[in-house]
Motif scaffolding. Structure first.
Motif, PDB file in Angstrom:
ATOM      1  N   ALA A   1       0.828  -1.204   0.000  1.00 57.01           N
ATOM      2  CA  ALA A   1       0.000   0.000   0.000  1.00 57.01           C
ATOM      3  C   ALA A   1       0.863   1.254   0.000  1.00 57.01           C
TER       4      ALA A   1
ATOM      5  N   PHE B   1      -5.411  -1.649   3.600  1.00 59.57           N
ATOM      6  CA  PHE B   1      -4.514  -2.724   3.183  1.00 59.57           C
ATOM      7  C   PHE B   1      -3.335  -2.943   4.133  1.00 59.57           C
TER       8      PHE B   1
ATOM      9  N   LEU C   1      -5.542   3.880   1.859  1.00 63.14           N
ATOM     10  CA  LEU C   1      -4.709   2.762   1.405  1.00 63.14           C
ATOM     11  C   LEU C   1      -4.046   2.068   2.584  1.00 63.14           C
ATOM     12  N   ASP C   2      -3.512   2.855   3.495  1.00 67.32           N
ATOM     13  CA  ASP C   2      -2.781   2.251   4.604  1.00 67.32           C
ATOM     14  C   ASP C   2      -3.706   1.548   5.593  1.00 67.32           C
TER      15      ASP C   2
END
Length: 261
Positions: free
Chosen positions: A151, A260, A256-257
Motif C-alpha cells: 500500500a 490494506f 490505502l494504509d
C-alpha cells in the motif's frame, strides 16, 4: 517472507517515476501552473499521510513496552531524518524546478544535472520508507505487514507519476531531447529501490533500531514536504488548488494504509 519475494515491491515507486517521466515523450507543453500546484499538493498529502500512518504510528507501537517513553526514541529518529535531509540539502548542489537560483555549494554542474539532483534528493526518503516497512514485515514486527508495504509503495508510486512529469517536462524546456529528458527523469527514481535495499539490509541485521529507522524515514519525508513541496504548491496565486490536492493525497494514502496495511 523471503526478501527475494519482496523485491518486486521495491520497483513499484520507481515504475511510477518512469511512467510520469514518459509524459515528455507525448506532451508538447509542461503542465499548467494550476495543474502543477494540484500535483505538488497531492504529493505532499501522500507523503505526510505515509509518514504518519505507515511509519510513525507503527514505530511508536513497536515501543509500547517502554510505556510513556515509547515516543522518545521515535522522536529522536524523526529529528535525525530531518537533520539528514537538511545536511543533504546543504552539501549537494541542486536546482528546484521553476527557480533560477541553485542551492547547496557552488558547482559547475549544468542546470539539467542540478534539476535531476533536486528530484533525486527527495526520492531518497521515499525509498527508505518502503524499505524499512518491508524490513519490519520480514521481521514480523507488530502493526507492520507486507500488505502495508505494498500500500505504501503504491501510494508513493501514484505521487511519483506527476513528479516524474514535473521533472522531465522542464528538462525538455531546457533544450534536452525528449528521449534524454525521459532518461534523466526516469533515472532520478533509481535511488528509491537502491535506498530501499540498503535500508532493508541495515534493518534486518540490526532489528532493535527498526522503530528509529521508521521514524528516520518519516522525518526525511516530512522535510521534503515542508521545505520544498508545500512552498512550491502555495506560492503565488491559486494556492487553494495545492491545498485541495494535499487533502486528496492525504485521504487517499490514509485509506490505502488503513484498508490494506
Amino acid at each position: 517472507m523471503n526478501l527475494t519475494l519482496a523485491l518486486p515491491i521495491l520497483l513499484i515507486p520507481f515504475l511510477g517515476t518512469v511512467l510520469g517521466a514518459g509524459f515528455v515523450l507525448f506532451l508538447r507543453e509542461s503542465p499548467s501552473e494550476k495543474s502543477t500546484k494540484a500535483l505538488l499538493g497531492f504529493a505532499s498529502g501522500v507523503m505526510v499521510a505515509a509518514a504518519v500512518w505507515s511509519l510513525l504510528i507503527p514505530a511508536i507501537g513497536m515501543n509500547e513496552s517502554a510505556g510513556k517513553m515509547a515516543a522518545v526514541p521515535v522522536a529522536a529518529g524523526f529529528l535525525l531524518g530531518i537533520g539528514f535531509l537538511l545536511l543533504m540539502d546543504i552539501v549537494i548542489p541542486h536546482l528546484h524546478v521553476g527557480t533560477d537560483s541553485p542551492e547547496g555549494p557552488r558547482s559547475r554542474l549544468s542546470r539539467t544535472a542540478m534539476l535531476a539532483l533536486a528530484v533525486t534528493l527527495h526520492n531518497i526518503p521515499e525509498g527508505m520508507a518502503v524499505g524499512v516497512v518491508i524490513a519490519g514485515a520480514i521481521e514480523g514486527a507488530a502493526d507492520i505487514s507486507m500488505a502495508g508495504a505494498v500500500a505504501l509503495a503504491a501510494g508513493i508510486a501514484l505521487q511519483n507519476v506527476p513528479e516524474g512529469a514535473i521533472i522531465s517536462m522542464p528538462l525538455r524546456n531546457e533544450g534536452n531531447s525528449r528521449l534524454r529528458s525521459f532518461g534523466i527523469g526516469a533515472a532520478s527514481g533509481i535511488v528509491e529501490p537502491a535506498g530501499a535495499i540498503l535500508t532493508i539490509l541495515l534493518a534486518t541485521h540490526i532489528e532493535p533500531v527498526l522503530p528509529v529507522l521508521l521514524a528516520f524515514a518519516a522525518g526525511a519525508m516530512i522535510y521534503v514536504v515542508v521545505e520544498e513541496l508545500i512552498p512550491e504548491a502555495s506560492e503565488g496565486s491559486h494556492s487553494n488548488i495545492g491545498t485541495i490536492g494535499f487533502a486528496a493525497g492525504f485521504a487517499l494514502m490514509m485509506v490505502l494504509d488503513t484498508v490494506f496495511g
